[in-house]
Design an enzyme around this catalytic site. Structure first.
Site, PDB file in Angstrom:
ATOM      1  N   ILE A  70       0.847  -1.194   0.000  1.00 18.72           N
ATOM      2  CA  ILE A  70       0.000   0.000   0.000  1.00 18.72           C
ATOM      3  C   ILE A  70       0.883   1.245   0.000  1.00 18.72           C
ATOM      4  O   ILE A  70       1.866   1.330   0.734  1.00 18.72           O
ATOM      5  CB  ILE A  70      -0.948   0.000   1.208  1.00 18.72           C
ATOM      6  CG1 ILE A  70      -1.949  -1.152   1.071  1.00 18.72           C
ATOM      7  CG2 ILE A  70      -1.686   1.322   1.338  1.00 18.72           C
ATOM      8  CD1 ILE A  70      -2.918  -1.269   2.215  1.00 18.72           C
ATOM      9  N   GLY A 122       0.558  -5.368   0.988  1.00 23.54           N
ATOM     10  CA  GLY A 122      -0.684  -5.504   0.228  1.00 23.54           C
ATOM     11  C   GLY A 122      -0.562  -6.436  -0.956  1.00 23.54           C
ATOM     12  O   GLY A 122      -1.555  -6.999  -1.412  1.00 23.54           O
ATOM     13  N   ASP A 125      -1.585  -9.693   0.337  1.00 29.83           N
ATOM     14  CA  ASP A 125      -3.054  -9.733   0.408  1.00 29.83           C
ATOM     15  C   ASP A 125      -3.638 -10.132  -0.943  1.00 29.83           C
ATOM     16  O   ASP A 125      -4.564 -10.947  -1.014  1.00 29.83           O
ATOM     17  CB  ASP A 125      -3.611  -8.356   0.799  1.00 29.83           C
ATOM     18  CG  ASP A 125      -3.293  -7.956   2.229  1.00 29.83           C
ATOM     19  OD1 ASP A 125      -3.494  -8.777   3.132  1.00 29.83           O
ATOM     20  OD2 ASP A 125      -2.849  -6.815   2.427  1.00 29.83           O
ATOM     21  N   GLU A 145       3.401  -5.682   7.415  1.00 30.46           N
ATOM     22  CA  GLU A 145       2.586  -4.730   8.168  1.00 30.46           C
ATOM     23  C   GLU A 145       3.062  -4.467   9.596  1.00 30.46           C
ATOM     24  O   GLU A 145       2.946  -3.345  10.097  1.00 30.46           O
ATOM     25  CB  GLU A 145       1.122  -5.187   8.178  1.00 30.46           C
ATOM     26  CG  GLU A 145       0.372  -4.914   6.889  1.00 30.46           C
ATOM     27  CD  GLU A 145       0.629  -5.937   5.795  1.00 30.46           C
ATOM     28  OE1 GLU A 145       0.002  -5.834   4.725  1.00 30.46           O
ATOM     29  OE2 GLU A 145       1.462  -6.847   6.012  1.00 30.46           O
ATOM     30  N   ASP A 153      -4.536  -6.321   7.344  1.00 30.97           N
ATOM     31  CA  ASP A 153      -5.996  -6.296   7.510  1.00 30.97           C
ATOM     32  C   ASP A 153      -6.782  -6.457   6.216  1.00 30.97           C
ATOM     33  O   ASP A 153      -7.993  -6.231   6.183  1.00 30.97           O
ATOM     34  CB  ASP A 153      -6.440  -5.010   8.220  1.00 30.97           C
ATOM     35  CG  ASP A 153      -5.970  -3.737   7.513  1.00 30.97           C
ATOM     36  OD1 ASP A 153      -5.430  -3.846   6.394  1.00 30.97           O
ATOM     37  OD2 ASP A 153      -6.139  -2.647   8.092  1.00 30.97           O
TER      38      ASP A 153
END
Length: 272
Positions: A70, A122, A125, A145, A153
């Site tokens: 991110i 990310g 993810d 993270e 998350d």
């Protein structure tokens, strides 16, 4: 007219192959994920999912890396804009971003993650929500993270344990250590490792085009059953697939597959 995206690019490398390429397309920023990405990604997947000429989607990153995670400016702006008491505004933003990643699983068509360079935060993810993951030997990964004072998350902590095992996922998530493409293969995060980016591109094309020749009804049904069975007991999973197949076996693809096999020709399947 095809929609234009700020953070993505759809490429039809081999017309009429049934394979479309969806590229993360911010190469100068190592494909860091922005607000625009989280808005555009589910739209692009929806468009590809509902295109009857697309059977398989290959997800890759433009430039030297798959995804650096991110964008830090997004993290900062998200934290600064959290003005609702109790963090409810931030919670809504996180839930919306989660839905953008989960769109990979909601997509009926199989999605293959083709990973080179960095796959961080990310990026993890994203790939854990894909159906098949392959990479280059020099690819590297990190569940990053905790180094940013966060718990991952957007799906990593939910999906990674089912892929690499609970203990391995716990260790990777708590240490945020960097691990290689070869270790990713040992852990089961990826199913194949290729020597170079060129080998990766060729290998992914072979895998994708092989899947694209199969019955779309069978392929999408298999993806649906595997994902649904993840949260069911064996008996519940068996009941689910029996219900699904009892409807899908009414299509013409099964008799076409049998006839084509007997006639020693390639089958011609119906489109979704």
């Amino acid at each position: 007219m095809e929609e234009k995206y700020k953070t993505l690019k759809i490429v039809d490398k081999v017309p009429k192959s049934g394979v479309l390429y969806l590229n993360l397309n911010r190469p100068l920023q190592h494909n860091a994920l922005t607000h625009d990405f989280f808005s555009e990604f589910p739209k692009a997947l929806y468009a590809l999912d509902h295109n009857p000429n697309v059977n398989v989607i290959v997800l890759s990153g433009a430039g030297k890396h798959f995804c650096s995670g991110i964008d830090l400016s997004l993290l900062k702006s998200t934290a600064d804009s959290n003005s609702v008491p109790g963090g409810e505004s931030l919670r809504r933003q996180i839930l919306a971003m989660q839905e953008s990643i989960t769109a990979l699983e909601r997509c009926r068509k199989p999605v293959i993650a083709s990973i080179h360079g960095a796959c961080i935060g990310g990026g993890i993810d994203i790939i854990t929500a894909c159906d098949i993951r392959v990479c280059t030997e020099d690819a590297f990964f990190s569940v990053k993270e905790v180094d940013l004072a966060l718990a991952a998350d957007l799906g990593t902590l939910q999906r990674l344990p089912t892929i690499v095992g609970f203990g391995n996922a716990m260790e990777l998530a708590l240490t945020a250590r960097r691990f290689s493409g070869l270790e990713a293969k040992e852990l089961g995060l990826v199913s194949r490792v290729f020597h170079s980016k060129n080998d990766l591109d060729q290998g992914v094309r072979v895998i994708a085009e092989a899947i694209a020749t199969k019955s779309p009804i069978a392929v999408t049904g298999t993806k649906t059953v595997l994902l649904r069975s993840r949260d069911l007991t064996v008996d519940q999973g068996l009941d689910f697939v029996a219900t699904l197949n009892s409807a899908r076996l009414l299509s013409g693809d099964l008799p076409e597959a049998v006839t084509a096999h007997m006639q020693k020709r390639k089958p011609v399947f119906s489109k979704l």
